[in-house]
Design an enzyme around this catalytic site. Structure first.
Site, PDB file in Angstrom:
ATOM      1  N   HIS A  90       0.801  -1.245   0.063  1.00  0.00           N
ATOM      2  CA  HIS A  90       0.086  -0.028  -0.007  1.00  0.00           C
ATOM      3  C   HIS A  90       0.734   1.144  -0.083  1.00  0.00           C
ATOM      4  CE1 HIS A  90       0.373   0.591   4.287  1.00  0.00           C
ATOM      5  NE2 HIS A  90       0.550  -0.818   4.633  1.00  0.00           N
ATOM      6  N   ASP A  92      -0.479   4.265   0.964  1.00  0.00           N
ATOM      7  CA  ASP A  92      -0.493   5.187   2.181  1.00  0.00           C
ATOM      8  C   ASP A  92       0.004   5.020   3.424  1.00  0.00           C
ATOM      9  OD1 ASP A  92      -2.330   2.816   2.372  1.00  0.00           O
ATOM     10  OD2 ASP A  92      -3.899   3.862   3.220  1.00  0.00           O
ATOM     11  N   ASP A 124       6.207   0.385   7.416  1.00  0.00           N
ATOM     12  CA  ASP A 124       4.688   0.114   7.035  1.00  0.00           C
ATOM     13  C   ASP A 124       4.295   1.272   6.063  1.00  0.00           C
ATOM     14  OD1 ASP A 124       2.291  -0.804   6.773  1.00  0.00           O
ATOM     15  OD2 ASP A 124       1.435   0.090   8.725  1.00  0.00           O
ATOM     16  N   GLU A 156      -5.105   1.355   2.070  1.00  0.00           N
ATOM     17  CA  GLU A 156      -5.057   0.243   3.093  1.00  0.00           C
ATOM     18  C   GLU A 156      -5.340   0.530   4.690  1.00  0.00           C
ATOM     19  OE1 GLU A 156      -3.767  -3.071   5.711  1.00  0.00           O
ATOM     20  OE2 GLU A 156      -3.107  -1.080   5.434  1.00  0.00           O
ATOM     21  N   GLU A 157      -4.990   1.898   5.060  1.00  0.00           N
ATOM     22  CA  GLU A 157      -5.010   2.277   6.372  1.00  0.00           C
ATOM     23  C   GLU A 157      -6.534   2.570   6.676  1.00  0.00           C
ATOM     24  OE1 GLU A 157      -2.689   1.470   8.204  1.00  0.00           O
ATOM     25  OE2 GLU A 157      -0.571   1.613   7.309  1.00  0.00           O
ATOM     26  N   GLU A 183       3.705  -6.547   3.796  1.00  0.00           N
ATOM     27  CA  GLU A 183       3.396  -5.745   5.113  1.00  0.00           C
ATOM     28  C   GLU A 183       4.585  -6.303   6.189  1.00  0.00           C
ATOM     29  OE1 GLU A 183       1.163  -3.769   6.282  1.00  0.00           O
ATOM     30  OE2 GLU A 183      -0.383  -3.858   4.791  1.00  0.00           O
TER      31      GLU A 183
HETATM   32 ZN   LIG Z   1       0.729  -1.678   6.207  1.00  0.00          ZN
END
Ligand SMILES: [Zn+2]
Length: 414
Positions: A90, A92, A124, A156-157, A183
Site C-alpha cells: 500500500h 498510504d 509500513d 489500506e490504512e 506488510e
Molecule cells: Zn501496512
C-alpha cells in the site's frame, strides 16, 4: 521446472549492481507524504512511476475511484508462459497524528541513524514498495517464465475502499495466481515470521435507550439511566461473551475481543441520560463466519439483558467494517514454500510460518476476489508502525529485494 541457476544469478547480479537503490528509493517514498486520513496517494505514486521508467519497466495501469486515490498495476511478462505472481503493497500511511511531538526527526525527512532509516512509512510499508520495484526489474532482467505483477494500492490504512476493495470488485487482477503482501512481518525482530493468516475484523455498536428527564426526580418516577444500563450491559458482555471459533494451530489465543473501544452517552448535569452506546472490535480467526458470530453476539446480549431485568438496546454492525473476513494460506502452498527457500538463501534460516495479528488487504484480495494471498512477508516490524519514530533496518531492505526476486523466479518457473 524450477528457476534455473542462470536466472537466479542474473537477478542477483542485477540487484548487486544497484545495491544502494533500494535505500534511496525508500527515502524518496518517505519524502512523498500519503497520510490517510485524509488520504491522497499521488505523491508516492509519482515516485513509483519515475522509478519504473528508470528501470525500463512497463508504466502500468491505474485503477481508481477518484483521481487522488490511485492504485497502480504493473505487469511484467516473462519470456514463456507460466504462473502469475503479484507483489503488493500500500502507498498510504497512517497520519503522524497525536504523536507529532514525540518524533525526534521530521517524519517526512528520511533520517539515517546507525543501521536504521527513520521516517513515516519506512516500516509500513514504503521500504517494501522500493524492494518490490527492484525485484520487478531483476525479474525482467532474469528472462524468467511466467508473469510478475507489482500492485501498489491506495487506502489500506482506512478500510481499502479506494484500494484493494476496488481491485477485488473489478477484473483488475484477473489471471493473478497468488499475491504476496509486503506488510512488515517482524514482531519482535525483523523477519521473525512468514505470516500466512490475515485475521479478520468485525466492528459493532450497542446502543441503549433510557429515560431523558429532570435528574431531580430520578428516584421519584420510574426512570432508566441509559449510561448506567449501558455500563451494566457492557460489563456483562465483557464477562459472558465467548464467540464460537474452531481451534486453529496458528491462532492459539482465538479471536481478540476489545469491548468499549469507544463509549458515549448522557447530556450533562441535571439530566437523566436518555441514550448511551459502546463500540466493540473483534479480531477474528480463520473458520469464523459472520452468521454464527452475529448469532453469538445477539444471544449474549439478550441473555445479559434478561438477567438485568430487560434493557432497551439495539445492536448495529458497522457499515464498512461489520465483517472483514479472515484469510489463510496452507503452510505447504507454493508461495509459502518459495518464501521459505528464499529466506534460507538470503537470511540463512527460514522464519517460522505463523499468523499476522492485524488485518490486511488479503481480506479483499482473497476474501472477495478469491486470489490466494500471503498476508505478510516484508521488511520492518509491526509494533514500530502507526506511532512515533518509525524505522526500518537498512539491511532488511536489501534482503527484501533479493528475497522478492528469488520468490518470483521460484513461483513463476514452476
Ligand atoms: Zn501496512
Amino acid at each position: 521446472v524450477s528457476a534455473t541457476a542462470e536466472q537466479r544469478q542474473r537477478a542477483l547480479k542485477f540487484l548487486a549492481e544497484r545495491e544502494g537503490d533500494v535505500l534511496s528509493l525508500t527515502e524518496d517514498l518517505v519524502r512523498a507524504p500519503s497520510e490517510n486520513p485524509p488520504g491522497d496517494e499521488t505523491a508516492p505514486l509519482a515516485v513509483v512511476q519515475e522509478a519504473l521508467a528508470r528501470y525500463g519497466l512497463p508504466e502500468g495501469r491505474i485503477v481508481a475511484r477518484e483521481p487522488h486515490r490511485p492504485n497502480l498495476i504493473v505487469t511484467i511478462p516473462g519470456r514463456r508462459p507460466g504462473p502469475h505472481l503479484a507483489l503488493c503493497g500500500h502507498l498510504d500511511t497512517k497520519p503522524v497524528g497525536d504523536a507529532a511531538s514525540l518524533w525526534q526527526s521530521d517524519p517526512f525527512r528520511p533520517t539515517i541513524v546507525n543501521d536504521r532509516l527513520y521516517g513515516l512509512g519506512s516500516t509500513d510499508m514504503k521500504g517494501a514498495l522500493a524492494a518490490m520495484m527492484l525485484a520487478g526489474a531483476a525479474f525482467q532482467a532474469a528472462e524468467s517464465a511466467g508473469t510478475l505483477s507489482l500492485v501498489f494500492t491506495a487506502d489500506e490504512e482506512r478500510g481499502s475502499w479506494y484500494g484493494a476493495q476496488l481491485l477485488a470488485e473489478s477484473d483488475a487482477l484477473a489471471g493473478v495466481d497468488a499475491v504476496l503482501l509486503g506488510e512488515p512481518c517482524g514482531l519482535l525482530a525483523e523477519w521473525d515470521g512468514i505470516r500466512i493468516v490475515s485475521r479478520g475484523v468485525t466492528c459493532f455498536r450497542v446502543a441503549v435507550q433510557g429515560t431523558q428527564t429532570h435528574s431531580s426526580i430520578s428516584d421519584v418516577l420510574p426512570t432508566v439511566n441509559a449510561v448506567e444500563a449501558m455500563a451494566r450491559l457492557m460489563i456483562g458482555f465483557r464477562e459472558q461473551f465467548h464467540p464460537h471459533f474452531d481451534e486453529h494451530p496458528l491462532c492459539p489465543n482465538g479471536p481478540t475481543i476489545n469491548i468499549g473501544v469507544r463509549v458515549s452517552g448522557g447530556v450533562g448535569y441535571g439530566v437523566v441520560p436518555g441514550y448511551a452506546e459502546f463500540w466493540t472490535d473483534v479480531r477474528t480467526v480463520p473458520g469464523m463466519t459472520f452468521d454464527v458470530f452475529q448469532d453469538d453476539v445477539q444471544a449474549a446480549l439478550k441473555r445479559i439483558s434478561d438477567d438485568l431485568g430487560g434493557i432497551d438496546y439495539e445492536l448495529e454492525f458497522d457499515e464498512r467494517a461489520g465483517w472483514i473476513p479472515p484469510t489463510e494460506l496452507e503452510p505447504d502452498d507454493p508461495l509459502v514454500r518459495a518464501c521459505v527457500l528464499a529466506a534460507e538463501e538470503v537470511l540463512g534460516t527460514a522464519p517460522e510460518v505463523t499468523l499476522f495479528h492485524g488485518g490486511t488487504d488479503a481480506s479483499q484480495l482473497q476474501g472477495i476476489a478469491g486470489i490466494p494471498t500471503l498476508a505478510s512477508f516484508g521488511p520492518g516490524q509491526l509494533p514500530l508502525a502507526h506511532g512515533a519514530n518509525e524505522w526500518v533496518q537498512i539491511e532488511s531492505l536489501g534482503q527484501a529485494m533479493r528475497m522478492y526476486a528469488l520468490i518470483a523466479l521460484d513461483f513463476c518457473n514452476r
